[in-house]
Design a protein around this motif. Structure first.
Motif, PDB file in Angstrom:
ATOM      1  N   ILE A 249       0.817  -1.215   0.000  1.00 25.68           N
ATOM      2  CA  ILE A 249       0.000   0.000   0.000  1.00 25.68           C
ATOM      3  C   ILE A 249       0.852   1.267   0.000  1.00 25.68           C
ATOM      4  CG2 ILE A 249      -1.986  -1.102   1.064  1.00 25.68           C
ATOM      5  CD1 ILE A 249      -1.166   0.216   3.721  1.00 25.68           C
ATOM      6  N   TYR A 250       2.093   1.185   0.469  1.00 25.35           N
ATOM      7  CA  TYR A 250       2.954   2.351   0.525  1.00 25.35           C
ATOM      8  C   TYR A 250       3.746   2.557  -0.761  1.00 25.35           C
ATOM      9  CZ  TYR A 250       1.791   1.937   5.419  1.00 25.35           C
ATOM     10  OH  TYR A 250       1.103   1.841   6.591  1.00 25.35           O
ATOM     11  N   GLN A 251       3.922   1.493  -1.522  1.00 25.66           N
ATOM     12  CA  GLN A 251       4.717   1.558  -2.753  1.00 25.66           C
ATOM     13  C   GLN A 251       4.054   0.684  -3.822  1.00 25.66           C
ATOM     14  OE1 GLN A 251       8.733   0.216  -2.085  1.00 25.66           O
ATOM     15  NE2 GLN A 251       9.557   1.678  -3.528  1.00 25.66           N
ATOM     16  N   PRO A 252       2.877   1.098  -4.337  1.00 29.05           N
ATOM     17  CA  PRO A 252       2.136   0.252  -5.271  1.00 29.05           C
ATOM     18  C   PRO A 252       2.782   0.123  -6.640  1.00 29.05           C
ATOM     19  CG  PRO A 252       1.034   2.353  -5.003  1.00 29.05           C
ATOM     20  CD  PRO A 252       2.167   2.333  -4.023  1.00 29.05           C
ATOM     21  N   GLU A 253       3.635   1.067  -6.998  1.00 23.89           N
ATOM     22  CA  GLU A 253       4.300   1.038  -8.290  1.00 23.89           C
ATOM     23  C   GLU A 253       5.756   1.438  -8.111  1.00 23.89           C
ATOM     24  OE1 GLU A 253       3.547   3.913 -11.812  1.00 23.89           O
ATOM     25  OE2 GLU A 253       2.031   2.341 -11.924  1.00 23.89           O
ATOM     26  N   VAL A 254       6.663   0.624  -8.652  1.00 26.64           N
ATOM     27  CA  VAL A 254       8.094   0.881  -8.532  1.00 26.64           C
ATOM     28  C   VAL A 254       8.674   0.871  -9.931  1.00 26.64           C
ATOM     29  CG1 VAL A 254      10.284  -0.035  -7.676  1.00 26.64           C
ATOM     30  CG2 VAL A 254       8.213  -0.268  -6.296  1.00 26.64           C
ATOM     31  N   TYR A 255       9.499   1.851 -10.253  1.00 29.61           N
ATOM     32  CA  TYR A 255      10.221   1.795 -11.519  1.00 29.61           C
ATOM     33  C   TYR A 255      11.617   2.360 -11.324  1.00 29.61           C
ATOM     34  CZ  TYR A 255       8.665   6.666 -12.058  1.00 29.61           C
ATOM     35  OH  TYR A 255       8.418   7.989 -11.861  1.00 29.61           O
TER      36      TYR A 255
ATOM     37  N   PHE B  92      13.210  -2.858   0.569  1.00 29.46           N
ATOM     38  CA  PHE B  92      13.566  -2.802   1.994  1.00 29.46           C
ATOM     39  C   PHE B  92      13.201  -4.094   2.699  1.00 29.46           C
ATOM     40  CE2 PHE B  92      12.999   1.830   1.166  1.00 29.46           C
ATOM     41  CZ  PHE B  92      14.320   2.177   1.373  1.00 29.46           C
ATOM     42  N   ARG B  93      12.113  -4.725   2.244  1.00 26.18           N
ATOM     43  CA  ARG B  93      11.662  -6.008   2.785  1.00 26.18           C
ATOM     44  C   ARG B  93      11.107  -6.813   1.606  1.00 26.18           C
ATOM     45  NH1 ARG B  93       8.119  -2.181   3.409  1.00 26.18           N
ATOM     46  NH2 ARG B  93       5.888  -2.468   3.095  1.00 26.18           N
ATOM     47  N   PRO B  94      11.034  -8.128   1.711  1.00 23.78           N
ATOM     48  CA  PRO B  94      10.433  -8.914   0.617  1.00 23.78           C
ATOM     49  C   PRO B  94       9.036  -8.369   0.294  1.00 23.78           C
ATOM     50  CG  PRO B  94      11.454 -10.372   2.209  1.00 23.78           C
ATOM     51  CD  PRO B  94      11.489  -8.984   2.802  1.00 23.78           C
ATOM     52  N   THR B  95       8.781  -8.141  -0.981  1.00 20.19           N
ATOM     53  CA  THR B  95       7.551  -7.485  -1.414  1.00 20.19           C
ATOM     54  C   THR B  95       6.839  -8.328  -2.462  1.00 20.19           C
ATOM     55  OG1 THR B  95       8.540  -5.328  -0.983  1.00 20.19           O
ATOM     56  CG2 THR B  95       6.628  -5.366  -2.438  1.00 20.19           C
ATOM     57  N   GLU B  96       5.515  -8.426  -2.328  1.00 20.39           N
ATOM     58  CA  GLU B  96       4.712  -9.169  -3.291  1.00 20.39           C
ATOM     59  C   GLU B  96       4.509  -8.310  -4.533  1.00 20.39           C
ATOM     60  OE1 GLU B  96       0.354 -10.299  -2.779  1.00 20.39           O
ATOM     61  OE2 GLU B  96       1.439 -12.120  -2.182  1.00 20.39           O
ATOM     62  N   VAL B  97       5.022  -8.800  -5.654  1.00 16.57           N
ATOM     63  CA  VAL B  97       4.944  -8.089  -6.933  1.00 16.57           C
ATOM     64  C   VAL B  97       4.009  -8.872  -7.844  1.00 16.57           C
ATOM     65  CG1 VAL B  97       6.267  -7.338  -8.939  1.00 16.57           C
ATOM     66  CG2 VAL B  97       7.237  -7.112  -6.656  1.00 16.57           C
ATOM     67  N   THR B  98       3.054  -8.177  -8.462  1.00 16.60           N
ATOM     68  CA  THR B  98       2.076  -8.846  -9.323  1.00 16.60           C
ATOM     69  C   THR B  98       2.441  -8.758 -10.799  1.00 16.60           C
ATOM     70  OG1 THR B  98       0.714  -6.856  -9.355  1.00 16.60           O
ATOM     71  CG2 THR B  98       0.178  -8.535  -7.711  1.00 16.60           C
ATOM     72  N   THR B  99       3.146  -7.693 -11.202  1.00 17.94           N
ATOM     73  CA  THR B  99       3.529  -7.510 -12.597  1.00 17.94           C
ATOM     74  C   THR B  99       4.910  -6.879 -12.663  1.00 17.94           C
ATOM     75  OG1 THR B  99       1.225  -7.115 -13.181  1.00 17.94           O
ATOM     76  CG2 THR B  99       2.855  -6.491 -14.801  1.00 17.94           C
ATOM     77  N   ILE B 100       5.760  -7.404 -13.552  1.00 16.53           N
ATOM     78  CA  ILE B 100       7.065  -6.805 -13.817  1.00 16.53           C
ATOM     79  C   ILE B 100       7.155  -6.591 -15.322  1.00 16.53           C
ATOM     80  CG2 ILE B 100       9.559  -7.001 -13.596  1.00 16.53           C
ATOM     81  CD1 ILE B 100       9.098  -9.217 -11.543  1.00 16.53           C
ATOM     82  N   SER B 101       7.520  -5.385 -15.713  1.00 19.63           N
ATOM     83  CA  SER B 101       7.676  -5.060 -17.123  1.00 19.63           C
ATOM     84  C   SER B 101       9.074  -4.499 -17.349  1.00 19.63           C
ATOM     85  CB  SER B 101       6.611  -4.037 -17.537  1.00 19.63           C
ATOM     86  OG  SER B 101       6.761  -3.712 -18.888  1.00 19.63           O
ATOM     87  N   ASN B 102       9.864  -5.184 -18.171  1.00 13.61           N
ATOM     88  CA  ASN B 102      11.225  -4.745 -18.460  1.00 13.61           C
ATOM     89  C   ASN B 102      11.238  -4.070 -19.830  1.00 13.61           C
ATOM     90  OD1 ASN B 102      13.931  -4.357 -18.811  1.00 13.61           O
ATOM     91  ND2 ASN B 102      14.512  -6.494 -18.655  1.00 13.61           N
ATOM     92  N   ASP B 103      11.128  -2.759 -19.835  1.00 12.86           N
ATOM     93  CA  ASP B 103      11.165  -1.993 -21.074  1.00 12.86           C
ATOM     94  C   ASP B 103      12.549  -1.408 -21.314  1.00 12.86           C
ATOM     95  OD1 ASP B 103       8.463  -2.426 -21.812  1.00 12.86           O
ATOM     96  OD2 ASP B 103       7.831  -0.940 -20.348  1.00 12.86           O
ATOM     97  N   SER B 104      13.573  -2.082 -20.789  1.00 12.36           N
ATOM     98  CA  SER B 104      14.955  -1.649 -20.992  1.00 12.36           C
ATOM     99  C   SER B 104      15.657  -2.650 -21.908  1.00 12.36           C
ATOM    100  CB  SER B 104      15.688  -1.558 -19.650  1.00 12.36           C
ATOM    101  OG  SER B 104      15.994  -2.849 -19.151  1.00 12.36           O
ATOM    102  N   SER B 105      16.912  -2.372 -22.213  1.00 12.14           N
ATOM    103  CA  SER B 105      17.694  -3.283 -23.054  1.00 12.14           C
ATOM    104  C   SER B 105      18.575  -4.203 -22.218  1.00 12.14           C
ATOM    105  CB  SER B 105      18.556  -2.468 -24.030  1.00 12.14           C
ATOM    106  OG  SER B 105      19.409  -1.608 -23.300  1.00 12.14           O
ATOM    107  N   THR B 106      18.365  -4.216 -20.904  1.00  5.71           N
ATOM    108  CA  THR B 106      19.160  -5.013 -19.967  1.00  5.71           C
ATOM    109  C   THR B 106      18.346  -6.177 -19.429  1.00  5.71           C
ATOM    110  OG1 THR B 106      20.259  -2.963 -19.264  1.00  5.71           O
ATOM    111  CG2 THR B 106      20.497  -4.883 -17.819  1.00  5.71           C
ATOM    112  N   GLY B 107      18.954  -7.364 -19.374  1.00  2.47           N
ATOM    113  CA  GLY B 107      18.328  -8.506 -18.728  1.00  2.47           C
ATOM    114  C   GLY B 107      18.522  -8.410 -17.226  1.00  2.47           C
ATOM    115  N   TYR B 108      17.608  -9.014 -16.466  1.00  2.00           N
ATOM    116  CA  TYR B 108      17.686  -8.954 -15.009  1.00  2.00           C
ATOM    117  C   TYR B 108      17.536 -10.320 -14.385  1.00  2.00           C
ATOM    118  CZ  TYR B 108      17.706  -3.937 -14.750  1.00  2.00           C
ATOM    119  OH  TYR B 108      18.085  -2.631 -14.856  1.00  2.00           O
ATOM    120  N   CYS B 109      18.240 -10.513 -13.272  1.00  2.00           N
ATOM    121  CA  CYS B 109      18.030 -11.667 -12.415  1.00  2.00           C
ATOM    122  C   CYS B 109      17.115 -11.195 -11.294  1.00  2.00           C
ATOM    123  CB  CYS B 109      19.350 -12.167 -11.848  1.00  2.00           C
ATOM    124  SG  CYS B 109      19.139 -13.614 -10.798  1.00  2.00           S
TER     125      CYS B 109
END
Length: 116
Positions: free
Chosen positions: A50-56, A66-83
């Motif tokens: 509720i404090y950070q509903p969207e992160v980019y 800061f703590r393990p967070t439940e993420v529902t959608t991740i969108s990578n619109d960059s040219s870098t791959g992520y682990c």
């Protein structure tokens, strides 16, 4: 008897008009994009926090929650791959969008994928 049928007709008409209005609104809401932030060059996450509903953050950067967070959608619109560090680590490729709930601790740029 005639008056009773007239009132019933008005009530049925009003009910149908109300259902039509709500039905069209629901269709509009369902057709909107589930991932509100597609920004070229950025990674965007939609969370259940509720404090950070969207992160980019900018592509190529590392991000740690800061703590393990439940993420529902991740969108990578960059040219870098992520682990993605989650219950199990997985790779997020450039241009990829994932719409599955994961509890995530962070993302780090990678060229070779993830090691679990």
């Amino acid at each position: 008897m005639l008056r009773h049928n007239a009132i019933r007709g008005v009530l049925v008409g009003a009910t149908l008009a109300g259902l039509t209005a709500f039905g069209s609104g629901a269709a509009t809401a369902a057709s909107t994009d589930a991932t509100p932030c597609h920004i070229d060059g950025y990674v965007c996450m939609t969370t259940n926090d509720i404090y950070q509903p969207e992160v980019y953050f900018a592509g190529g950067d590392e991000y740690t929650f800061f703590r393990p967070t439940e993420v529902t959608t991740i969108s990578n619109d960059s040219s870098t791959g992520y682990c993605v560090s989650a219950e199990y680590n997985f790779t997020l490729s450039p241009g990829q969008t994932i719409q599955v709930t994961h509890t995530i601790t962070g993302l780090s740029p990678t060229n070779a994928g993830c090691i679990s």
